[in-house]
Design an enzyme around this catalytic site. Sequence first.
Site, PDB file in Angstrom:
ATOM      1  N   PHE A 120      15.595 -74.855 -12.858  1.00  0.00           N
ATOM      2  CA  PHE A 120      15.037 -73.955 -13.863  1.00  0.00           C
ATOM      3  C   PHE A 120      15.927 -73.951 -15.120  1.00  0.00           C
ATOM      4  O   PHE A 120      17.120 -73.762 -15.050  1.00  0.00           O
ATOM      5  CB  PHE A 120      14.933 -72.531 -13.283  1.00  0.00           C
ATOM      6  CG  PHE A 120      14.404 -71.544 -14.279  1.00  0.00           C
ATOM      7  CD1 PHE A 120      13.118 -71.664 -14.807  1.00  0.00           C
ATOM      8  CD2 PHE A 120      15.205 -70.508 -14.742  1.00  0.00           C
ATOM      9  CE1 PHE A 120      12.634 -70.764 -15.748  1.00  0.00           C
ATOM     10  CE2 PHE A 120      14.731 -69.602 -15.687  1.00  0.00           C
ATOM     11  CZ  PHE A 120      13.435 -69.731 -16.192  1.00  0.00           C
ATOM     12  N   GLN A 121      15.312 -74.178 -16.254  1.00  0.00           N
ATOM     13  CA  GLN A 121      15.987 -74.223 -17.560  1.00  0.00           C
ATOM     14  C   GLN A 121      17.082 -75.282 -17.621  1.00  0.00           C
ATOM     15  O   GLN A 121      18.073 -75.125 -18.335  1.00  0.00           O
ATOM     16  CB  GLN A 121      16.528 -72.849 -17.960  1.00  0.00           C
ATOM     17  CG  GLN A 121      15.380 -71.858 -18.181  1.00  0.00           C
ATOM     18  CD  GLN A 121      15.786 -70.591 -18.880  1.00  0.00           C
ATOM     19  OE1 GLN A 121      16.895 -70.106 -18.707  1.00  0.00           O
ATOM     20  NE2 GLN A 121      14.878 -70.050 -19.687  1.00  0.00           N
ATOM     21  N   LYS A 171      27.225 -73.282 -15.067  1.00  0.00           N
ATOM     22  CA  LYS A 171      27.411 -71.876 -14.686  1.00  0.00           C
ATOM     23  C   LYS A 171      28.567 -71.705 -13.698  1.00  0.00           C
ATOM     24  O   LYS A 171      29.337 -70.747 -13.788  1.00  0.00           O
ATOM     25  CB  LYS A 171      26.104 -71.333 -14.093  1.00  0.00           C
ATOM     26  CG  LYS A 171      26.069 -69.822 -14.028  1.00  0.00           C
ATOM     27  CD  LYS A 171      24.663 -69.291 -13.829  1.00  0.00           C
ATOM     28  CE  LYS A 171      24.656 -67.782 -13.699  1.00  0.00           C
ATOM     29  NZ  LYS A 171      23.292 -67.248 -13.559  1.00  0.00           N
ATOM     30  N   MET A 226       6.288 -77.490 -52.848  1.00  0.00           N
ATOM     31  CA  MET A 226       6.798 -78.835 -53.115  1.00  0.00           C
ATOM     32  C   MET A 226       5.832 -79.909 -52.614  1.00  0.00           C
ATOM     33  O   MET A 226       5.638 -80.944 -53.273  1.00  0.00           O
ATOM     34  CB  MET A 226       8.185 -79.006 -52.479  1.00  0.00           C
ATOM     35  CG  MET A 226       8.876 -80.301 -52.818  1.00  0.00           C
ATOM     36  SD  MET A 226       9.017 -80.520 -54.603  1.00  0.00           S
ATOM     37  CE  MET A 226      10.645 -79.840 -54.897  1.00  0.00           C
ATOM     38  N   GLU A 233      17.430 -68.952 -31.447  1.00  0.00           N
ATOM     39  CA  GLU A 233      18.687 -69.714 -31.502  1.00  0.00           C
ATOM     40  C   GLU A 233      18.808 -70.532 -32.780  1.00  0.00           C
ATOM     41  O   GLU A 233      19.918 -70.809 -33.247  1.00  0.00           O
ATOM     42  CB  GLU A 233      18.831 -70.616 -30.271  1.00  0.00           C
ATOM     43  CG  GLU A 233      19.101 -69.864 -28.969  1.00  0.00           C
ATOM     44  CD  GLU A 233      17.834 -69.356 -28.288  1.00  0.00           C
ATOM     45  OE1 GLU A 233      16.744 -69.477 -28.887  1.00  0.00           O
ATOM     46  OE2 GLU A 233      17.938 -68.830 -27.155  1.00  0.00           O
TER      47      GLU A 233
HETATM   48  C1  LIG Z   1      10.982 -77.563 -41.169  1.00  0.00           C
HETATM   49  C2  LIG Z   1      10.330 -78.249 -42.301  1.00  0.00           C
HETATM   50  N1  LIG Z   1       9.009 -78.582 -42.229  1.00  0.00           N
HETATM   51  C3  LIG Z   1       8.410 -79.200 -43.274  1.00  0.00           C
HETATM   52  C4  LIG Z   1       9.099 -79.512 -44.393  1.00  0.00           C
HETATM   53  C5  LIG Z   1       8.431 -80.259 -45.552  1.00  0.00           C
HETATM   54  N2  LIG Z   1       8.448 -79.428 -46.769  1.00  0.00           N
HETATM   55  C6  LIG Z   1       9.357 -79.599 -47.740  1.00  0.00           C
HETATM   56  S1  LIG Z   1       9.189 -78.523 -48.982  1.00  0.00           S
HETATM   57  C7  LIG Z   1       7.847 -77.832 -48.268  1.00  0.00           C
HETATM   58  C8  LIG Z   1       7.125 -76.689 -48.929  1.00  0.00           C
HETATM   59  C9  LIG Z   1       7.935 -75.463 -48.970  1.00  0.00           C
HETATM   60  O1  LIG Z   1       7.112 -74.387 -49.334  1.00  0.00           O
HETATM   61  P1  LIG Z   1       7.706 -72.978 -49.658  1.00  0.00           P
HETATM   62  O2  LIG Z   1       8.658 -72.562 -48.614  1.00  0.00           O
HETATM   63  O3  LIG Z   1       6.597 -72.047 -49.933  1.00  0.00           O
HETATM   64  O4  LIG Z   1       8.571 -73.250 -50.957  1.00  0.00           O
HETATM   65  P2  LIG Z   1       8.100 -73.775 -52.409  1.00  0.00           P
HETATM   66  O5  LIG Z   1       8.143 -75.265 -52.386  1.00  0.00           O
HETATM   67  O6  LIG Z   1       6.712 -73.261 -52.643  1.00  0.00           O
HETATM   68  O7  LIG Z   1       9.086 -73.209 -53.338  1.00  0.00           O
HETATM   69  C10 LIG Z   1       7.547 -78.451 -47.057  1.00  0.00           C
HETATM   70  C11 LIG Z   1       6.405 -78.093 -46.180  1.00  0.00           C
HETATM   71  C12 LIG Z   1      10.477 -79.175 -44.415  1.00  0.00           C
HETATM   72  N3  LIG Z   1      11.264 -79.487 -45.436  1.00  0.00           N
HETATM   73  N4  LIG Z   1      11.036 -78.525 -43.369  1.00  0.00           N
END
Ligand SMILES: Cc1ncc(C[n+]2csc(CCOP(=O)(O)OP(=O)(O)O)c2C)c(N)n1
Length: 573
Positions: free
Chosen positions: A124-125, A174, A488, A62
């Site tokens: 349920f759900q 429902k 990042m 979803e």
């Molecule tokens: C759902 C979620 N979990 C954690 C983060 C924290 N976060 C921000 S950027 C990042 C790294 C992203 O890595 P990647 O997808 O490999 O992209 P890159 O930065 O290497 O280009 C993380 C873990 C986030 N933004 N969203």
Amino acid sequence: MRATDALRMNTRVVSGSVSLLEALIHEGVDTIFGYPGGAIMPVYDALYDFHHQINHILVRHEQGAIHAAQGFARSSGKTGVVIATSGPGGTNLVTGLGDAIIDSTPVVCITGQVYAHLLGSDAFQETDIINITAPVTKWNYQIVDAAEIPAVLAKAFYIARSGRPGPVLIDITKNAQLQKFEFNGYEKCEFLDSYDPKPEIDREKIREAARIINAAKKPFVVFGQGVILGNAEREFHRFIEKGGIPAAWTIMGMSAIRTDHPLAAGMLGMHGNYAPNVLTNECDVLIAIGMRFDDRVTGKLEKYAKQAKIIHLDIDAAEIDKNVKTTVAVCGDCKESLPLLTELIERKEHAAWLGRFHELRMEEEEICIQPEQNPVHPELTMGEVIKTLNELVRGEAIIVTDVGQHQMVTCRYAKYNYSKSNITSGGLGTMGFALPAAIGAKYGAPRRTVIAIIGDGGFQMTIQELGTIMQCGVDIKIVILNNGFLGMVRQWQELFHQKRYSCVDISSPDYVKVALAYGIAGAKVSDRSVLKAALKQMIHHKGSFLLEVPVKQEENVFPMIPQGCAVNEVRLK
Ligand SMILES: Cc1ncc(C[n+]2csc(CCOP(=O)(O)OP(=O)(O)O)c2C)c(N)n1
């Protein structure tokens, strides 16, 4: 009422589910994204008879449905629609709702709910989706009686699309989906007593703003998605062109003007361009249009544009003076306020001031852009991939990004000729957004090329949506910029945590084999000499295509405003 009376009044007896689908058709909905389950089965049963009018895209989760609906809304300017079941179906939408509300995306979500007589019994759900989603929806409502469906749906669409758009969730028990009632037809909603989506423009504020702009020597426009959401691109162009005012965009405002427009000053924010960040703290008048002074844009608030008079045009009264104190605020739709302002400003050029932007741009070009786009080491860089992509698509594509380093690099370098071409998760920064959002974006703009640029981490968050592509046969191009890290986070650990890399190296499957298993063509390219050919093959391929590009592992994204610093403390290296 007897059947004959009902006929005379054009009344039909229908189920709640049928009235719901008729409501969607009246709202012009032809594509919905969803996933069935027990509590929404009557709606899916009714859909069986409506499949010629409504194309239902069966996602694999979803979260994929709501991100796809967001992508659809962002590329088309229409409202995205999601259908899900109760319990886990509803809770799987929460991330997307949070994303849609912060990025002002119009989405209507319909969730099934247990029978009304079971509400509160831990059936349920059963989950209290109304309370769960209250903070992440513009409006939500639970329907327990079928007769409410037409009017509530009309209200839902009106609220989602009007004023500052946002997500609405309608939960339908429902019994209400099954219940037959006398349906008197569907009437769209254009007004609600308690809701003022378009505040009236205060002409005196317009005059005051114009006086300030006419006296300015170094005016600077910073704009956000409000320009796109307000369909005010033309009005915006007239304003900046008459005033000769350089204009920089937030990540959400990107593509409202062509990236090569003579007054385009680049992207603002933590990883934005150098000139607009530095010159925010040099301008004498800052004109903020349809943007909300997010902390990623302002840096240290106490040092943000203190020297400047601030004019803020925004449709949402809650944004005025929220983060940045204004000198003059014009609350209202910028499609209306901009022409009024343009009328009163003098035609100017500000050549010397524009020269300052050019100077700093050259500095960034030399220190940041050139080395990144033309590296001397053998590994590919994210920057050169986007540069090469630009040479091939020439600003014509819709680019969808995920979250991380690749997002910042892409948004800094990608070229755009048209509005609604940059789709990203700006406010919530939701990894996993791009793949489903790209699917939705293609349905929203079927004639355009849609390219998703995704990191290896984010791709693995919603990788299951390759199944959606396989089943519906949508044509999107996927570029995975694989640096083997949660890039990042790794960058921050390198720069601010003494390179203590904690849980950021992430392994990958063989993406090309995964794509092939889903019936999607794919290739991997790590050799510079064939990068362009590989990208070309991807773009010209008929149908979806996945291109994995291993890139330099420990590359950092610059410019960067370190957290807690002022915008003009942006670093080039
Ligand atoms: C759902 C979620 N979990 C954690 C983060 C924290 N976060 C921000 S950027 C990042 C790294 C992203 O890595 P990647 O997808 O490999 O992209 P890159 O930065 O290497 O280009 C993380 C873990 C986030 N933004 N969203």
